[in-house]
Design an enzyme around this catalytic site. Sequence first.
Site, PDB file in Angstrom:
ATOM      1  CD  GLU A   5      -0.606  -3.684  -2.357  1.00 53.24           C
ATOM      2  OE1 GLU A   5       0.630  -3.971  -2.126  1.00 53.24           O
ATOM      3  OE2 GLU A   5      -1.553  -3.127  -1.437  1.00 53.24           O
ATOM      4  CD  GLU A  63      -4.573  -4.470   1.095  1.00 52.87           C
ATOM      5  OE1 GLU A  63      -3.581  -3.634   1.359  1.00 52.87           O
ATOM      6  OE2 GLU A  63      -4.388  -5.672   0.475  1.00 52.87           O
TER       7      GLU A  63
HETATM    8  O1  AHR Z   1      -2.411  -4.601   4.854  1.00 51.87           O
HETATM    9  C1  AHR Z   1      -1.076  -4.641   4.795  1.00 51.87           C
HETATM   10  C2  AHR Z   1      -0.446  -4.701   3.244  1.00 51.87           C
HETATM   11  O2  AHR Z   1      -0.625  -3.574   2.647  1.00 51.87           O
HETATM   12  C3  AHR Z   1      -1.012  -6.071   2.445  1.00 51.87           C
HETATM   13  O3  AHR Z   1      -0.670  -7.202   2.503  1.00 51.87           O
HETATM   14  C4  AHR Z   1      -0.687  -5.254   0.981  1.00 51.87           C
HETATM   15  O4  AHR Z   1      -1.634  -5.650   0.087  1.00 51.87           O
HETATM   16  C5  AHR Z   1      -0.566  -3.738   1.175  1.00 51.87           C
HETATM   17  O5  AHR Z   1       0.731  -3.287   0.715  1.00 51.87           O
END
Ligand code: AHR
Length: 524
Positions: A194, A328
């Site tokens: 990110e 994610e």
């Molecule tokens: O999964 C929790 C968080 O969500 C992670 O650290 C981040 O990459 C995302 O914003």
Amino acid sequence: MRSLLVAFTLIVVAITAPMMAAQKVELSIDASKTGAKIDRNIFGQFAEHLGHGIYEGIWVGPDSKIPNTRGIRNDVVGALKAINVPNVRWPGGCFADEYHWRKSIGPQRAVTLNPNWGGVTEANAFGTHEFMDFIDQIGAEGYVSVNVGSGTPQEAADWLEYMTAAAPTTLVKERAANGHPTPYKVALLGIGNESWDCGGNMTPDYYVSQMKIYSRFVRNFNPEQQDKHQMLKIAVGPGGDGPRWTDWTEIVMKAYQQHTWSWDINGLSMHNYTVGHWPPSYTSVGFGETEYSQILKFTLEMDGLIRKHSAIMDKYDPDKKVALIVDEWGGWYAPLPGSNPGFLVQQNSLRDAILAALNLNIFARHADRVRGANIAQMINVLQAMIITDKEKMVLTPTYYVFKMYVPFQDATFVPVTLDAGWYTHGDVALPRVDAIAAKDAKGKLWLEITNLDPNQPVEIEASLAGITAKSVTGETLTAPKVDSVNTFDAADTVIPRPISAKVQGGKLTLKLEPKSVTVVSVEQ
Ligand code: AHR
């Protein structure tokens, strides 16, 4: 008056009863028409140094009373082995861009801070060697995210040399002195996390220049990963819908199109949580049909997002060399009352099982481009497989979906045609039934069918072409309520149970319970 009321009630029941009758749904599958391989990496996991994801969830330390192997919980390892985890993404997440690997190797570990997640200290007891031991114990591969936000290319390059080199360099000797003379394998490398936000709030152009440097210098030296099994480099990709994200994908993919011999990427990461609205306010338990249907509607947006970003990727990479890695994903709800909000603790219900199945089916339908995904997160955080509390462990409904889907790992996609109509609730309309099919390496046909409707059963009649079906067996996962969960005291509320199905004259019939996930295999 009372008898009038009873009579009226009976009439109402009689009128509404047919509404609860099973809906007939026809499916057709031609097993001779196959698509892309469903890469087993779409069943990947994500384990960040966050809350009790690593500490307590995996790592208890060798002196713990909880049964462990070199500090890693045996119960958790046993459970994860059973779902055939292909890869684990580590150490973050946002944590990765503040992680400095040297602080968690060797006999003296630095105690640092974890400012992203709950403002707690980080013991650094679980570092490179412990992670590699853990993935070795569960039989998975490593997806290591390097620190682009607050680290340097040199720090990341040294880490890869430390982990993967075989030649007797000073770093390799240090690794050997720390207990591992032979090189580790790193299957996937995340170039930042990110970077548009917690990873350094970079513009896409700035990120692209960082990405090129990291891709060039952060090398894998493992002799067994030079020709075959080469490490895949995953660039940061989009984090949602809208022009900000399409611009990001455009700029990274345009750079890729012009890449030279000196750098390359093999994947573009995408993050997309099912949250509804930020900050997360949907509860993970104690909800009804309204929240059930709304969350499933949000989760189905994954398909449109993949289509949108795949179309951009197609422009710059028509041969689909760069994979889209949804590293994610999952449901992100309000933290459980009483928990540290920074620990992202939530329950995991039947709704999450259905959510997981729908997303896995979306990934499978896009198997030509989506060749990896990592659910967030593996243990005790967000949509977890496993919840622990000291010596106790419970497997969540999502865990069981991953278990039921094991046969789809590396199977070949087979298209399914169906029109099941809609399940509606309030202003939400969802396809009543979702399904995928695949053929495994032995040619066996597997079929997954999700009945999203929480009220009505479905009678499936599937016509099977391209195979001579002899018998069918399978399992189904459902529970009394949309928010049913497994607890330490009642661990078997939401578990798969055998389902009876028939094949006759090339037709497979089975009845699906409302709000259920079903996987069957067809013997020929
Ligand atoms: O999964 C929790 C968080 O969500 C992670 O650290 C981040 O990459 C995302 O914003």
